[in-house]
Design a protein around this motif. Structure first.
Motif, PDB file in Angstrom:
ATOM      1  N   ASP A  18       0.869  -1.167   0.000  1.00  0.00           N
ATOM      2  CA  ASP A  18       0.000   0.000   0.000  1.00  0.00           C
ATOM      3  C   ASP A  18       0.910   1.222   0.000  1.00  0.00           C
ATOM      4  N   TYR A  19       0.753   2.047  -1.010  1.00  0.00           N
ATOM      5  CA  TYR A  19       1.639   3.186  -1.226  1.00  0.00           C
ATOM      6  C   TYR A  19       0.882   4.485  -0.975  1.00  0.00           C
ATOM      7  N   TYR A  20       1.233   5.165   0.124  1.00  0.00           N
ATOM      8  CA  TYR A  20       0.626   6.443   0.494  1.00  0.00           C
ATOM      9  C   TYR A  20       1.583   7.556   0.078  1.00  0.00           C
ATOM     10  N   SER A  25       4.506  16.156  -2.854  1.00  0.00           N
ATOM     11  CA  SER A  25       5.683  15.760  -2.070  1.00  0.00           C
ATOM     12  C   SER A  25       6.947  15.646  -2.918  1.00  0.00           C
ATOM     13  N   PRO A  26       7.984  16.439  -2.602  1.00  0.00           N
ATOM     14  CA  PRO A  26       9.228  16.311  -3.361  1.00  0.00           C
ATOM     15  C   PRO A  26       9.895  14.958  -3.143  1.00  0.00           C
ATOM     16  N   PHE A  27       9.728  14.404  -1.961  1.00  0.00           N
ATOM     17  CA  PHE A  27      10.337  13.109  -1.687  1.00  0.00           C
ATOM     18  C   PHE A  27       9.611  11.990  -2.433  1.00  0.00           C
ATOM     19  N   ALA A  85       5.203  11.277   3.570  1.00  0.00           N
ATOM     20  CA  ALA A  85       5.156  10.729   2.205  1.00  0.00           C
ATOM     21  C   ALA A  85       6.544  10.835   1.572  1.00  0.00           C
ATOM     22  N   PRO A  86       6.898   9.805   0.812  1.00  0.00           N
ATOM     23  CA  PRO A  86       6.149   8.580   0.519  1.00  0.00           C
ATOM     24  C   PRO A  86       6.210   7.603   1.683  1.00  0.00           C
ATOM     25  N   PHE A  87       5.189   6.770   1.785  1.00  0.00           N
ATOM     26  CA  PHE A  87       5.083   5.805   2.880  1.00  0.00           C
ATOM     27  C   PHE A  87       4.573   4.495   2.286  1.00  0.00           C
ATOM     28  N   TRP A 133       9.115   4.521   5.636  1.00  0.00           N
ATOM     29  CA  TRP A 133       8.850   5.942   5.389  1.00  0.00           C
ATOM     30  C   TRP A 133      10.016   6.557   4.616  1.00  0.00           C
ATOM     31  N   GLY A 134       9.708   7.109   3.465  1.00  0.00           N
ATOM     32  CA  GLY A 134      10.705   7.846   2.705  1.00  0.00           C
ATOM     33  C   GLY A 134      11.274   7.075   1.537  1.00  0.00           C
TER      34      GLY A 134
END
Length: 200
Positions: free
Chosen positions: A5-7, A12-14, A171-173, A183-184
């Motif tokens: 599951d991709y949140y 978000s720049p990351f 995000a990203p998580f 996370w990241g």
């Protein structure tokens, strides 16, 4: 249920600097991805985070340095101060939600195209023409930009509640089927290793 599951947030720049590495990892392990755009500012307020503009100057300065380091590491074009940021993330998020429901294109490519439009191309991802172009480039009907807005809004809100309930705070998580959280974009290597371990 998806394997990952991709949140993420289209602001978000990351999330942008993750590039297409999640999709590459997924393909390597035969893992499915559920794409779940979230309202990142609402997520911050619900989980103890602070919007970038309200952070202490030392945190703002460190973030700027880290973003540029990560961009150099990935080789992705990157503008630290894009012309249209922040902007309204809802329209692009709704388009991704509509694309997931409709099928027929490459959702990963769509997400990256929208993020690249913001962080490398100085385009406003709240604008219809930008969203339509990103949809078309990823193999989707550009008309999805105007369809399913109510469902998009409902799903976007539900994604936020689900994220908070599952311990997401940035995000990203990434959350795997067995409940491991990453996370990241700098944790994608750990996600890759974990998938190899549970598959193996």
């Amino acid at each position: 249920m998806a394997d990952i599951d991709y949140y993420f947030s289209t602001l978000s720049p990351f999330s942008y600097l993750a590039g297409t590495r999640l999709e590459e990892i997924s393909a390597r392990h035969g893992a499915s991805i559920a794409y779940k755009p979230v309202d990142i500012l609402a997520l911050f307020s619900r989980t103890g985070g602070v919007p970038p503009k309200d952070r202490h100057p030392s945190r703002i300065e460190y973030r700027a340095q880290e973003l540029q380091r990560q961009a150099r590491k990935t080789g992705l074009a990157f503008n630290l101060k894009p012309a249209h940021w922040p902007t309204n993330a809802a329209p692009s998020s709704y388009a991704i939600i509509a694309a997931v429901r409709d099928g027929g294109g490459d959702v990963g490519a769509l997400c990256h195209s929208i993020l690249r439009a913001c962080w490398a191309e100085d385009r406003d991802i709240a604008q219809d023409d930008v969203i339509r172009d990103c949809l078309e480039r990823a193999g989707f009907d550009p008309g999805l930009a105007d369809s399913g807005l109510l469902v998009g809004a409902e799903t976007y809100a539900a994604n936020l509640e689900e994220a908070v309930d599952r311990g997401v705070f940035g995000a990203p998580f990434y959350i795997t089927r067995d409940g491991q959280r990453f996370w990241g974009q700098d944790r994608l290597g750990d996600l890759d290793a974990h998938l190899a371990e549970i598959k193996g």
